[in-house]
Design a protein around this motif. Structure first.
Motif, PDB file in Angstrom:
ATOM      1  N   LEU A 263     -10.050  33.653  52.490  1.00 35.97           N
ATOM      2  CA  LEU A 263      -8.624  33.282  52.457  1.00 35.97           C
ATOM      3  C   LEU A 263      -7.754  34.339  53.121  1.00 35.97           C
ATOM      4  N   LEU A 264      -8.199  35.590  53.067  1.00 36.51           N
ATOM      5  CA  LEU A 264      -7.426  36.659  53.715  1.00 36.51           C
ATOM      6  C   LEU A 264      -7.512  36.585  55.243  1.00 36.51           C
ATOM      7  N   GLU A 265      -8.430  35.740  55.741  1.00 36.37           N
ATOM      8  CA  GLU A 265      -8.485  35.522  57.200  1.00 36.37           C
ATOM      9  C   GLU A 265      -7.285  34.694  57.669  1.00 36.37           C
ATOM     10  N   ILE A 266      -6.638  33.992  56.742  1.00 36.67           N
ATOM     11  CA  ILE A 266      -5.434  33.220  57.084  1.00 36.67           C
ATOM     12  C   ILE A 266      -4.310  34.221  57.353  1.00 36.67           C
ATOM     13  N   SER A 267      -3.560  34.027  58.439  1.00 36.13           N
ATOM     14  CA  SER A 267      -2.532  35.020  58.778  1.00 36.13           C
ATOM     15  C   SER A 267      -1.458  35.072  57.698  1.00 36.13           C
ATOM     16  N   HIS A 268      -0.806  36.205  57.579  1.00 38.10           N
ATOM     17  CA  HIS A 268       0.268  36.389  56.602  1.00 38.10           C
ATOM     18  C   HIS A 268      -0.158  36.015  55.187  1.00 38.10           C
ATOM     19  N   SER A 269      -1.363  36.430  54.793  1.00 40.84           N
ATOM     20  CA  SER A 269      -1.797  36.227  53.406  1.00 40.84           C
ATOM     21  C   SER A 269      -2.039  37.592  52.775  1.00 40.84           C
ATOM     22  N   VAL A 270      -1.752  37.700  51.493  1.00 44.10           N
ATOM     23  CA  VAL A 270      -1.985  38.970  50.785  1.00 44.10           C
ATOM     24  C   VAL A 270      -2.625  38.691  49.434  1.00 44.10           C
ATOM     25  N   LEU A 271      -3.434  39.650  48.988  1.00 42.32           N
ATOM     26  CA  LEU A 271      -4.042  39.561  47.656  1.00 42.32           C
ATOM     27  C   LEU A 271      -3.108  40.245  46.670  1.00 42.32           C
ATOM     28  N   ASN A 272      -2.770  39.574  45.577  1.00 45.11           N
ATOM     29  CA  ASN A 272      -1.948  40.182  44.525  1.00 45.11           C
ATOM     30  C   ASN A 272      -2.864  40.723  43.420  1.00 45.11           C
ATOM     31  N   GLY A 273      -2.365  41.746  42.724  1.00 45.35           N
ATOM     32  CA  GLY A 273      -3.143  42.315  41.621  1.00 45.35           C
ATOM     33  C   GLY A 273      -3.996  43.469  42.098  1.00 45.35           C
ATOM     34  N   HIS A 274      -4.795  44.013  41.189  1.00 47.56           N
ATOM     35  CA  HIS A 274      -5.622  45.175  41.539  1.00 47.56           C
ATOM     36  C   HIS A 274      -6.823  44.730  42.369  1.00 47.56           C
ATOM     37  N   PRO A 275      -7.123  45.469  43.465  1.00 47.79           N
ATOM     38  CA  PRO A 275      -8.237  45.032  44.320  1.00 47.79           C
ATOM     39  C   PRO A 275      -9.601  45.110  43.622  1.00 47.79           C
ATOM     40  N   ALA A 276      -9.781  46.037  42.688  1.00 54.63           N
ATOM     41  CA  ALA A 276     -11.106  46.194  42.076  1.00 54.63           C
ATOM     42  C   ALA A 276     -11.093  45.925  40.566  1.00 54.63           C
ATOM     43  N   SER A 277     -10.102  46.480  39.861  1.00 53.54           N
ATOM     44  CA  SER A 277     -10.090  46.334  38.410  1.00 53.54           C
ATOM     45  C   SER A 277      -9.458  44.998  38.037  1.00 53.54           C
ATOM     46  N   ARG A 278     -10.206  43.918  38.327  1.00 55.86           N
ATOM     47  CA  ARG A 278      -9.664  42.583  38.044  1.00 55.86           C
ATOM     48  C   ARG A 278     -10.762  41.681  37.497  1.00 55.86           C
ATOM     49  N   LEU A 279     -10.353  40.623  36.834  1.00 60.61           N
ATOM     50  CA  LEU A 279     -11.313  39.689  36.233  1.00 60.61           C
ATOM     51  C   LEU A 279     -12.220  39.104  37.310  1.00 60.61           C
ATOM     52  N   PRO A 280     -13.514  38.908  36.998  1.00 65.47           N
ATOM     53  CA  PRO A 280     -14.457  38.422  38.009  1.00 65.47           C
ATOM     54  C   PRO A 280     -14.002  37.142  38.704  1.00 65.47           C
ATOM     55  N   GLY A 281     -13.382  36.215  37.959  1.00 66.19           N
ATOM     56  CA  GLY A 281     -13.064  34.908  38.552  1.00 66.19           C
ATOM     57  C   GLY A 281     -11.688  34.793  39.162  1.00 66.19           C
ATOM     58  N   ASN A 282     -10.915  35.879  39.173  1.00 64.90           N
ATOM     59  CA  ASN A 282      -9.500  35.744  39.579  1.00 64.90           C
ATOM     60  C   ASN A 282      -9.254  36.013  41.061  1.00 64.90           C
ATOM     61  N   ALA A 283      -8.720  34.991  41.749  1.00 63.99           N
ATOM     62  CA  ALA A 283      -8.247  35.155  43.131  1.00 63.99           C
ATOM     63  C   ALA A 283      -6.783  34.750  43.138  1.00 63.99           C
ATOM     64  N   HIS A 284      -5.892  35.700  43.348  1.00 66.94           N
ATOM     65  CA  HIS A 284      -4.447  35.406  43.315  1.00 66.94           C
ATOM     66  C   HIS A 284      -3.862  35.897  44.628  1.00 66.94           C
ATOM     67  N   LEU A 285      -3.438  34.956  45.466  1.00 67.87           N
ATOM     68  CA  LEU A 285      -2.988  35.328  46.808  1.00 67.87           C
ATOM     69  C   LEU A 285      -1.651  34.674  47.137  1.00 67.87           C
ATOM     70  N   ALA A 286      -0.924  35.332  48.034  1.00 70.38           N
ATOM     71  CA  ALA A 286       0.309  34.741  48.556  1.00 70.38           C
ATOM     72  C   ALA A 286       0.066  34.340  50.008  1.00 70.38           C
ATOM     73  N   PHE A 287       0.567  33.156  50.368  1.00 74.45           N
ATOM     74  CA  PHE A 287       0.510  32.682  51.756  1.00 74.45           C
ATOM     75  C   PHE A 287       1.957  32.544  52.200  1.00 74.45           C
ATOM     76  N   LEU A 288       2.450  33.578  52.847  1.00 81.17           N
ATOM     77  CA  LEU A 288       3.878  33.657  53.132  1.00 81.17           C
ATOM     78  C   LEU A 288       4.362  32.446  53.929  1.00 81.17           C
TER      79      LEU A 288
END
Ligand SMILES: Cc1ncc(COP(=O)(O)O)c(C=O)c1O
Length: 376
Positions: A263-288
């Motif tokens: 999903l980060l290959e999509i332009s203008h996308s960012v991952l929200n939250g901590h990059p490592a200390s996060r729940l195994p199943g959580n993907a939270h991203l913004a697509f500007l």
């Protein structure tokens, strides 16, 4: 349907349903002395042992409730006394009881990754407080806190430490005893159990007033005839989660990592939250440039169930208080999407979502009023 909203509710596991069915068919009240009553009591007590094992607590320290919300309310409203400390990223079931308090409440702020620093808590405790409530893992961005450090600080300052473990228990290893936690809330429907049942861990010796008065069930701490089948299902979900933890954590994390990378290959996308200390199943991203709600509707039309964050925000339609507290810009907040995976998800499903998303995002961006700004 590809279900990627496991943080809202997870699918009921077939083994859990099987464990519940005999108790749904039988009549026994666990307070009755006859055979059916005793059988219901055995079901409840067996489940109590499974919940306790998952948390590394003693069964006598587990108090069954109607879910995570009631567990949080019991902890926050039942512990009397002076100042209360919590954080601005808690679930509404912590924030609302805090707002209802007449005593002073301090709200700690997270950093940009959603982390509450132990130093911030230590500083805040330089003024006395009776109770501290900080969640183990956030339901929106999945950031995991250093609960052992936070609990240790509370212990040193003589404050009771409660943690909302609803999103963490059963998904990552938790240990109330070695972490030094006084109270912890858990819920069944986040880990393959039924909705409407949860528990509060109350460390032996912790002073707490009951929220619900009546017939004195649950050692007088939560009156009302027990939800026997629900409790049995919760116990089975905890037993399975504990038995499968070492397999599920790496499996779900690797699915999540693959999904985030694609999903980060999509332009203008960012991952929200901590990059490592996060729940195994959580993907939270913004697509500007697109709205999170529009994304969810489009994903739904494509057979994919996702969410923007907490289920409660659907009722209020307000901006996420979690993302706001993390200091994210308004455009990031409004364009955020939460995909939460569970052990039942597959690599094939991740591939399908990763394939559909660029098309959906670019469709929405083609009609976005922010097209010029980002140059899509
Ligand atoms: C962090 C957190 N706390 C509490 C709750 C409430 O749990 P329940 O739905 O069992 O009342 C939820 C569920 O959305 C949650 O995510």
């Amino acid at each position: 349907m590809i279900y990627m909203d496991n943080a809202a509710s997870s699918p009921l596991r077939p083994e859990v349903l099987e464990a519940m069915l005999p108790y749904m068919r039988s009549v026994g009240n666990p307070s009755s002395i006859h055979r059916d009553g005793r059988s219901a009591r055995r079901g409840v007590e067996g489940a109590r042992r499974h919940v306790a094992s998952l948390l590394n607590a003693d069964p006598s320290e587990i108090l069954f409730t109607s879910g995570g919300t009631e567990a949080n309310n019991t902890a926050l409203r039942g512990a009397s006394g002076g100042r209360l400390i919590t954080t601005s990223i808690e679930h509404e079931s912590v924030l609302e009881p805090c707002r209802a308090q007449t005593r002073p409440v301090t709200y700690l702020k997270p950093d940009g990754s959603g982390t509450i620093s132990p130093e911030t808590l230590d500083e805040s405790l330089s003024e006395p407080a009776t109770l501290v409530s900080i969640m183990t893992a956030n339901n929106e961005v999945g950031t995991i806190q250093d609960v052992r450090a936070l609990a240790g600080i509370c212990r040193r300052h003589g404050a009771i430490f409660h943690t909302d473990m609803v999103q963490a228990a059963g998904k990552i290893p938790v240990d109330v005893r070695s972490w030094g936690v006084d109270m912890a809330s858990v819920s069944a429907h986040k880990i393959g159990g039924p909705m409407g049942v949860g528990a509060l861990y109350v460390r032996a010796g912790t002073e707490l007033e009951p929220l619900v008065l009546g017939g004195g069930q649950e050692s007088g701490m939560r009156s009302g005839t027990e939800n026997v089948a629900g409790i049995v299902g919760f116990g089975e979900a905890c037993r399975l989660a504990r038995a499968e933890m070492s397999r599920n954590v790496p499996y779900v994390s690797s699915l999540r990592d693959e999904l985030v990378a694609r999903l980060l290959e999509i332009s203008h996308s960012v991952l929200n939250g901590h990059p490592a200390s996060r729940l195994p199943g959580n993907a939270h991203l913004a697509f500007l440039g697109v709205s999170g709600e529009d994304l969810i509707i489009k994903l739904d039309e494509n057979g994919i169930a996702a969410s923007t964050g907490s289920a409660c925000s659907v009722h209020t339609q307000k901006e996420s208080h979690v993302l706001r507290a993390m200091g994210l810009p308004a455009e990031t907040i409004s364009s955020s999407l939460r995909l939460t995976l569970g052990p039942q998800n597959t690599a094939g499903e991740v591939a399908e979502v990763a394939e559909a998303m660029p098309r959906i995002v670019s469709e929405l961006r083609s009609v976005s009023p922010l097209r010029g700004r980002y140059g899509f």
